[in-house]
Design a protein around this motif. Structure first.
Motif, PDB file in Angstrom:
ATOM      1  N   LEU A  79      -2.843 -12.491 -10.360  1.00 48.90           N
ATOM      2  CA  LEU A  79      -2.801 -11.027 -10.368  1.00 48.90           C
ATOM      3  C   LEU A  79      -2.592 -10.478  -8.960  1.00 48.90           C
ATOM      4  O   LEU A  79      -1.905  -9.480  -8.770  1.00 48.90           O
ATOM      5  N   PHE A  80      -3.220 -11.139  -7.970  1.00 45.25           N
ATOM      6  CA  PHE A  80      -3.154 -10.598  -6.607  1.00 45.25           C
ATOM      7  C   PHE A  80      -2.524 -11.548  -5.597  1.00 45.25           C
ATOM      8  O   PHE A  80      -2.560 -11.304  -4.409  1.00 45.25           O
ATOM      9  N   GLY A  81      -1.962 -12.635  -6.077  1.00 41.45           N
ATOM     10  CA  GLY A  81      -1.226 -13.511  -5.187  1.00 41.45           C
ATOM     11  C   GLY A  81      -2.071 -14.605  -4.580  1.00 41.45           C
ATOM     12  O   GLY A  81      -3.302 -14.545  -4.559  1.00 41.45           O
ATOM     13  N   SER A  82      -1.377 -15.636  -4.096  1.00 40.89           N
ATOM     14  CA  SER A  82      -2.082 -16.754  -3.494  1.00 40.89           C
ATOM     15  C   SER A  82      -1.226 -17.293  -2.358  1.00 40.89           C
ATOM     16  O   SER A  82      -0.858 -18.453  -2.329  1.00 40.89           O
ATOM     17  N   ILE A  83      -0.896 -16.407  -1.446  1.00 38.87           N
ATOM     18  CA  ILE A  83       0.036 -16.767  -0.373  1.00 38.87           C
ATOM     19  C   ILE A  83      -0.524 -17.897   0.487  1.00 38.87           C
ATOM     20  O   ILE A  83       0.228 -18.661   1.091  1.00 38.87           O
ATOM     21  N   LEU A  84      -1.851 -18.022   0.531  1.00 34.93           N
ATOM     22  CA  LEU A  84      -2.447 -19.050   1.395  1.00 34.93           C
ATOM     23  C   LEU A  84      -2.403 -20.437   0.759  1.00 34.93           C
ATOM     24  O   LEU A  84      -2.743 -21.420   1.395  1.00 34.93           O
TER      25      LEU A  84
ATOM     26  N   GLY B 115       1.024 -11.277  -5.860  1.00 34.92           N
ATOM     27  CA  GLY B 115       0.521 -11.174  -7.224  1.00 34.92           C
ATOM     28  C   GLY B 115       1.351 -10.244  -8.068  1.00 34.92           C
ATOM     29  O   GLY B 115       2.058  -9.389  -7.559  1.00 34.92           O
ATOM     30  N   LEU B 116       1.222 -10.413  -9.400  1.00 34.73           N
ATOM     31  CA  LEU B 116       2.151  -9.684 -10.263  1.00 34.73           C
ATOM     32  C   LEU B 116       1.862  -8.191 -10.331  1.00 34.73           C
ATOM     33  O   LEU B 116       2.741  -7.389 -10.599  1.00 34.73           O
ATOM     34  N   ILE B 117       0.624  -7.808 -10.058  1.00 32.50           N
ATOM     35  CA  ILE B 117       0.298  -6.377 -10.122  1.00 32.50           C
ATOM     36  C   ILE B 117       0.922  -5.630  -8.943  1.00 32.50           C
ATOM     37  O   ILE B 117       1.311  -4.472  -9.063  1.00 32.50           O
ATOM     38  N   LEU B 118       1.055  -6.312  -7.817  1.00 34.09           N
ATOM     39  CA  LEU B 118       1.499  -5.626  -6.601  1.00 34.09           C
ATOM     40  C   LEU B 118       2.979  -5.853  -6.280  1.00 34.09           C
ATOM     41  O   LEU B 118       3.487  -5.330  -5.297  1.00 34.09           O
ATOM     42  N   VAL B 119       3.664  -6.613  -7.120  1.00 34.62           N
ATOM     43  CA  VAL B 119       5.073  -6.934  -6.875  1.00 34.62           C
ATOM     44  C   VAL B 119       5.898  -5.669  -6.617  1.00 34.62           C
ATOM     45  O   VAL B 119       6.686  -5.597  -5.685  1.00 34.62           O
TER      46      VAL B 119
ATOM     47  N   ALA C 128      -3.335  -7.826  -1.307  1.00 31.75           N
ATOM     48  CA  ALA C 128      -3.680  -6.408  -1.265  1.00 31.75           C
ATOM     49  C   ALA C 128      -3.510  -5.844   0.142  1.00 31.75           C
ATOM     50  O   ALA C 128      -3.081  -4.691   0.313  1.00 31.75           O
ATOM     51  N   THR C 129      -3.843  -6.651   1.161  1.00 36.08           N
ATOM     52  CA  THR C 129      -3.697  -6.173   2.540  1.00 36.08           C
ATOM     53  C   THR C 129      -2.228  -5.913   2.860  1.00 36.08           C
ATOM     54  O   THR C 129      -1.876  -4.892   3.472  1.00 36.08           O
ATOM     55  N   ILE C 130      -1.363  -6.842   2.418  1.00 36.19           N
ATOM     56  CA  ILE C 130       0.078  -6.669   2.649  1.00 36.19           C
ATOM     57  C   ILE C 130       0.560  -5.358   2.021  1.00 36.19           C
ATOM     58  O   ILE C 130       1.275  -4.566   2.649  1.00 36.19           O
ATOM     59  N   ILE C 131       0.139  -5.128   0.790  1.00 38.65           N
ATOM     60  CA  ILE C 131       0.589  -3.919   0.090  1.00 38.65           C
ATOM     61  C   ILE C 131       0.043  -2.665   0.762  1.00 38.65           C
ATOM     62  O   ILE C 131       0.747  -1.657   0.886  1.00 38.65           O
ATOM     63  N   LEU C 132      -1.201  -2.740   1.229  1.00 33.56           N
ATOM     64  CA  LEU C 132      -1.755  -1.563   1.899  1.00 33.56           C
ATOM     65  C   LEU C 132      -1.005  -1.253   3.187  1.00 33.56           C
ATOM     66  O   LEU C 132      -0.772  -0.095   3.509  1.00 33.56           O
ATOM     67  N   VAL C 133      -0.642  -2.300   3.930  1.00 32.32           N
ATOM     68  CA  VAL C 133       0.154  -2.075   5.141  1.00 32.32           C
ATOM     69  C   VAL C 133       1.469  -1.396   4.764  1.00 32.32           C
ATOM     70  O   VAL C 133       1.880  -0.409   5.388  1.00 32.32           O
ATOM     71  N   ALA C 134       2.118  -1.898   3.693  1.00 29.65           N
ATOM     72  CA  ALA C 134       3.364  -1.284   3.229  1.00 29.65           C
ATOM     73  C   ALA C 134       3.111   0.160   2.805  1.00 29.65           C
ATOM     74  O   ALA C 134       3.910   1.058   3.097  1.00 29.65           O
ATOM     75  N   GLY C 135       1.966   0.376   2.146  1.00 28.42           N
ATOM     76  CA  GLY C 135       1.610   1.729   1.705  1.00 28.42           C
ATOM     77  C   GLY C 135       1.441   2.672   2.877  1.00 28.42           C
ATOM     78  O   GLY C 135       1.894   3.817   2.844  1.00 28.42           O
ATOM     79  N   VAL C 136       0.792   2.184   3.939  1.00 30.28           N
ATOM     80  CA  VAL C 136       0.635   3.008   5.139  1.00 30.28           C
ATOM     81  C   VAL C 136       2.014   3.334   5.711  1.00 30.28           C
ATOM     82  O   VAL C 136       2.306   4.478   6.075  1.00 30.28           O
ATOM     83  N   GLY C 137       2.888   2.316   5.746  1.00 34.11           N
ATOM     84  CA  GLY C 137       4.263   2.541   6.214  1.00 34.11           C
ATOM     85  C   GLY C 137       4.953   3.625   5.396  1.00 34.11           C
ATOM     86  O   GLY C 137       5.613   4.516   5.932  1.00 34.11           O
ATOM     87  N   PHE C 138       4.757   3.564   4.091  1.00 27.72           N
ATOM     88  CA  PHE C 138       5.350   4.536   3.171  1.00 27.72           C
ATOM     89  C   PHE C 138       4.898   5.953   3.501  1.00 27.72           C
ATOM     90  O   PHE C 138       5.701   6.874   3.656  1.00 27.72           O
ATOM     91  N   PHE C 139       3.574   6.129   3.701  1.00 25.18           N
ATOM     92  CA  PHE C 139       3.062   7.480   3.952  1.00 25.18           C
ATOM     93  C   PHE C 139       3.447   7.976   5.341  1.00 25.18           C
ATOM     94  O   PHE C 139       3.790   9.141   5.515  1.00 25.18           O
ATOM     95  N   VAL C 140       3.386   7.085   6.324  1.00 20.63           N
ATOM     96  CA  VAL C 140       3.804   7.486   7.670  1.00 20.63           C
ATOM     97  C   VAL C 140       5.245   7.955   7.628  1.00 20.63           C
ATOM     98  O   VAL C 140       5.598   9.012   8.179  1.00 20.63           O
TER      99      VAL C 140
END
Lengths: 273, 253
Positions: free
Chosen positions: A120-125, A193-197, A246-258
């Motif tokens: 659901l949230f990825g396993s990049i590690l 993860g598939l929710i954040l794709v 989730a951290t990756i997506i939040l960084v992208a989200g911050v980029g989006f709002f900025v």
């Protein structure tokens, strides 16, 4: 931070992040300009059915997800042509059924407790080197397809009707795009993860679209942005021990709002000029 | 005898259950310059989309240059009615116009130098060459329509279909455009949808009026039957202050 790079799994994570960002930049751009974001979301979630099936039958979840996502993407393609006015509803239904099938199949798998969260949230590690090679091959296939049919993809995306009139095989191209979207989505599931794709597929192209003058530039800028978001997110998640996807997506989200704020200020400032 | 440019026999078309076109029959010879008139919602654009293969008829046969639309092995130029879409798409004027050079025979191959020079002359003819690097979304409606006209010209077509080409361009350009079309008409068949009856008297060779059914006049005249059928036509006539010579009396015929 630097000692982290000594670790094999961290190097794999970085490489996976870069590879996924490239495919998301290229395919995400096409997804955004063709307005098939919802279909992509449907593919991502329905892919979970394939993961469940793979566990149930005992083969690689990556392969299961890929097969399932590809199949669902083709069905969604047919639906969007045949049932144009209700295609979004049907895609939504497939979206949910795919997930439900996955959960039930995992329930039925004897003696195996899968860590659902990692899908659901990825396993990049935990990306194994073999999966990295798979990503390299998929990336190369996507890049090659888009380069060869670049002008046809532009025509289909910008003016489907005209493309059809001059004899471009619009439907095969559309299905090719859906197929490539399915493969990108499966790669991306590993990372966020598939929710954040959806976020990784849409945020970088959306930002890139605003200051590029061609689809090719949009793809390139989106890929670079994706790499930045992914690497920054990975670094932050390591430093503060947070869930990487989730951290990756939040960084992208911050980029989006900025970016949105800058756009808003620019427009306001522009009025005085 | 040469293959007709357009050959429609008993063509019917409906959206869902609403009939749009009923029993349309039309034979247009090559080299003709046809204007299609008619009220809004009368089926003009539908007729064009049938000819382009974008829609399929419920009944009847359509041949374009002797072949079924879309399968026809020729190049068609097409100017859509609406050029106001996808304005945030990252694409330059040049890259829109060069789509006119696409064809099924060169899928997967890059545009050639020849393609680029064709597009250059089309953009110059349409008077929009100076804007070639501009993003399409930054243009005004009239400028954008010129780009799409250039795209249609760049096709170097055997048949050129234009849906309301003068809808948002200025009168000067309109005159220039028809001069250009007359020139093009020496080697290509032209089919144009227009509201502007003034255009017809000066430029076209034949006229068709479409309102569910179709009436065709090979000599480019608007006949009283057309007016009977589509009474919006005379309203346009008055509105545009067109001389009466486009309306032959019975004695003239």
């Amino acid at each position: 931070m630097w000692e982290a790079l000594q670790l094999d799994f961290m190097r794999n994570a970085l490489l996976a992040g870069v590879l996924v960002s490239i495919s998301c930049g290229i395919i995400g751009s096409l997804v955004v300009v063709n307005r098939i974001v919802f279909i992509s979301g449907g593919i991502a979630h329905a892919a979970f059915g394939g993961i469940g099936l793979a566990f149930f039958l005992g083969f690689s979840p990556f392969l299961g997800a890929a097969l399932f996502a590809f199949g669902v993407s083709m069905i969604m393609g047919v639906v969007s042509f045949k049932a144009r006015h209700r295609s979004d509803t049907i895609i939504g239904v497939l979206w949910a059924i795919g997930m439900a099938v996955g959960v039930i199949l995992i329930d039925l798998t004897p003696g195996y407790h899968v860590d659902l969260m990692s899908y659901l949230f990825g396993s990049i590690l935990t990306v194994p080197t073999s999966d990295l090679w798979m990503m390299v091959i998929l990336n190369a296939a996507i890049l090659l397809t888009v380069v060869i049919f670049y002008k046809e993809f532009i025509a289909m995306s910008y003016d489907e009707e005209f493309a059809f009139v001059v004899g471009i095989p619009v439907r095969p191209l559309y299905f090719a795009l859906l197929g490539m979207t399915a493969l990108s989505v499966v790669m991306t599931i590993q990372v966020v993860g598939l929710i954040l794709v959806i976020a990784l597929l849409t945020i970088p192209p959306y930002i890139a679209e605003n200051f590029t003058r061609s689809l090719g530039q949009m793809m390139a800028v989106a890929s670079i942005l994706g790499v930045c978001f992914t690497l920054a997110g990975l670094g932050l998640s390591y430093a503060y021990d947070l869930t990487s996807g989730a951290t990756i997506i939040l960084v992208a989200g911050v980029g989006f709002f900025v970016f949105q704020m800058i756009g808003l200020l620019k427009r306001k400032g522009g009025r005085h000029l | 005898m040469k293959t007709p440019a357009i050959d429609m026999k008993g063509v019917w078309f409906s959206y869902d259950k609403t009939p749009i076109l009923k029993d349309v029959t039309l034979t247009l010879k090559q080299g003709d310059f046809l204007a299609i008139l008619g009220p809004n919602g009368g089926g003009k654009t539908t007729l064009l989309k049938l000819l382009l293969g974008l829609l399929k008829p419920d009944r009847g046969v359509i041949k374009v240059l002797g072949e079924s639309p879309h399968d026809a092995k020729y190049r068609v130029g097409y100017l859509p009615q609406n050029t106001d879409f996808n304005t945030t798409f990252p694409i330059s004027v040049m890259d829109v116009a060069i789509m006119g050079r696409l064809s099924r025979y060169r899928i997967g191959k890059p545009y050639s130098r020849d393609d680029r020079s064709q597009v250059e002359s089309a953009l110059k003819q349409a008077g929009i060459w100076d804007y070639r690097h501009a993003p399409i979304g930054s243009l005004s409606g009239g400028q954008r329509q010129r780009v799409f006209i250039a795209r249609a010209l760049a096709t170097d077509p055997e048949i050129l279909f234009l849906d309301e080409p003068t809808a948002s361009v200025d009168p000067d350009f309109e005159m220039g455009l028809f001069e250009l079309l007359r020139e093009l008409n020496r080697k290509a068949t032209i089919v144009i949808i227009t509201h502007d009856v003034g255009v017809i008297s000066r430029n076209v060779k034949s006229v068709a009026c479409v309102n569910r059914t179709l009436i065709f006049h090979e000599e480019g005249k608007i006949t009283p039957e057309m007016l009977d059928m589509a009474y919006h036509c005379p309203v346009d006539l008055i509105a545009h202050g067109i001389p009466h010579r486009v309306l032959p009396t019975h004695t003239e015929e």
